[in-house]
Design an enzyme around this catalytic site. Structure first.
Site, short mmCIF file in Angstrom:
data_model
loop_
_atom_site.label_atom_id
_atom_site.label_comp_id
_atom_site.label_asym_id
_atom_site.label_seq_id
_atom_site.Cartn_x
_atom_site.Cartn_y
_atom_site.Cartn_z
N SER A 1 0.83 -1.19 0.00
CA SER A 1 0.00 0.00 0.00
C SER A 1 0.88 1.26 0.00
CB SER A 1 -0.96 -0.04 1.19
OG SER A 1 -1.95 0.96 1.09
N ASP B 1 -9.88 -4.25 -5.32
CA ASP B 1 -9.27 -3.27 -4.42
C ASP B 1 -9.86 -1.90 -4.72
OD1 ASP B 1 -7.62 -1.49 -3.02
OD2 ASP B 1 -5.82 -2.67 -3.39
N HIS C 1 -8.22 -4.80 -0.90
CA HIS C 1 -6.97 -4.18 -0.45
C HIS C 1 -6.37 -4.92 0.74
CE1 HIS C 1 -4.20 -0.81 -0.58
NE2 HIS C 1 -4.32 -0.63 0.72
#
Length: 346
Positions: free
Chosen positions: A153, A255, A287
């Protein structure tokens, strides 16, 4: 003081309160697994916590060591996510513990979060942490010639910036460096965002206000500078591209925090620039599935299995040991994992 500054920036309102409540429920549902991981994190003799790598706040890292270190082990350096605001090295503890079971040392690097630091501070911290691991991991049984880098991320964004900066630095003759990019055998980007210009409005719509995001990234004029996808297209740095290691990008097709097109476009730009890049889209994954729910589920995990096979690709003994290893145990009942997926604010 930083907490008060952050609260002022966030302009706490309905959207933030609802997301906080969703996060609290998400954490409660996964608590059976988190407690087991936390116990190992705090009490295992194979976890070396808060090793100092620099003189700035949060310049610390955690090491996860395999039980058997009779020979130098490969090393995964991991930079965690957290929206550049709530990142913390312990977020990588599940990954660290599970990879250590497969004879891979894991170093989870902490870095300054906003408002303690801005993006240039975060990239600097990550690079300094990488340098420390490369130059000192032999003291912990690691092989300095088998180093791998992974970011998740926001951590994927930060670590990719650090990687590209290092390649550019090394391509300039006479520029001194504390670590060599040649020692990074591969880079794994997990659910990352690599073009900030494409993400400003997306994040704003999801609650990370434009003003906050621009403050983190040091203003609108800096967005291109901290967008690896844009930078690698600059002809002025073409000599640095061949120095980059193989880059493998993972992204879930479901995501919504950072859409998969972010990795798709970065992979395309990397290949066009002449870099070695591979894109792996994980069908139906969100995600958090790849990094949280799937590892807590235990058993077979495509991302985990791929990373282990890649890292041990030239070690027949390690591959044989992995093939006969018992399945990773489940840490959270399936019903709780499914409920957590539905309520996740990410």
């Amino acid at each position: 003081m930083p907490d008060f500054i952050l609260i002022r920036f966030l302009r706490i309102g309905y959207r933030w309160i609802s997301r906080f409540l969703a996060l609290a429920c998400y954490a409660m549902l996964l608590m059976p697994g988190f407690l087991q991981v936390a116990f190992s994190y705090f009490f295992s003799s194979k976890v070396k916590r808060s090793i100092v790598y620099g003189d700035q706040p949060r310049n610390r890292l955690d090491l996860y060591l395999p039980t058997d270190t009779h020979k130098p082990m490969p090393v995964m350096i991991f930079v965690t996510g957290g929206a550049w605001i709530i990142g913390y090295k312990a977020w990588g503890s599940l990954l660290g513990l599970q990879l250590a079971e497969r004879d891979i040392i894991v170093a989870c690097i902490d870095y300054r979060n906003f408002p303690q630091g801005t993006i240039s501070d975060m990239v600097h911290d990550a690079s300094q942490g990488i340098s420390f691991v490369i130059n000192n991991i032999a003291n912990y049984g690691g092989d300095p010639n088998r180093i791998y880098l992974m970011g998740q991320s926001a951590g994927a964004h930060i670590s990719s910036c650090a990687l590209l900066d290092q390649a550019i630095r090394e391509s300039v003759k006479g520029d001194t460096v504390s670590w060599s990019i040649s020692q990074i055998k591969a880079y794994f980007g997990l659910s990352g965002g690599y073009n900030l210009l494409d993400l400003v409005d997306h994040f704003n719509n999801r609650g990370l206000h434009r003003s906050i995001f621009l403050s983190i990234m040091e203003g609108e004029h800096s967005l291109k500078k901290f967008s690896p996808e844009i930078r690698i297209q600059d002809p002025c740095i073409k000599d640095s591209i061949p120095l980059l290691p193989p880059i493998i990008l993972f992204h879930g097709t479901d995501d919504y925090s950072i859409p998969p097109v972010a990795s798709e476009r970065f992979a395309s730009a990397l290949k066009k620039a002449g870099a070695r890049a591979e894109l792996i889209l994980c069908d139906g994954k969100t995600h958090t599935d790849l990094f949280v729910q799937d590892p807590l589920r235990g058993g077979k995990d495509d991302l985990f299995d791929y990373a282990v096979a890649y890292i041990h690709s030239n070690d027949e003994d390690a591959l044989a040991k992995d093939a006969t290893a018992p399945p990773r145990r489940r840490l959270v009942p399936e019903i709780l994992l499914k409920l957590a997926r539905k309520i996740s604010p990410f």
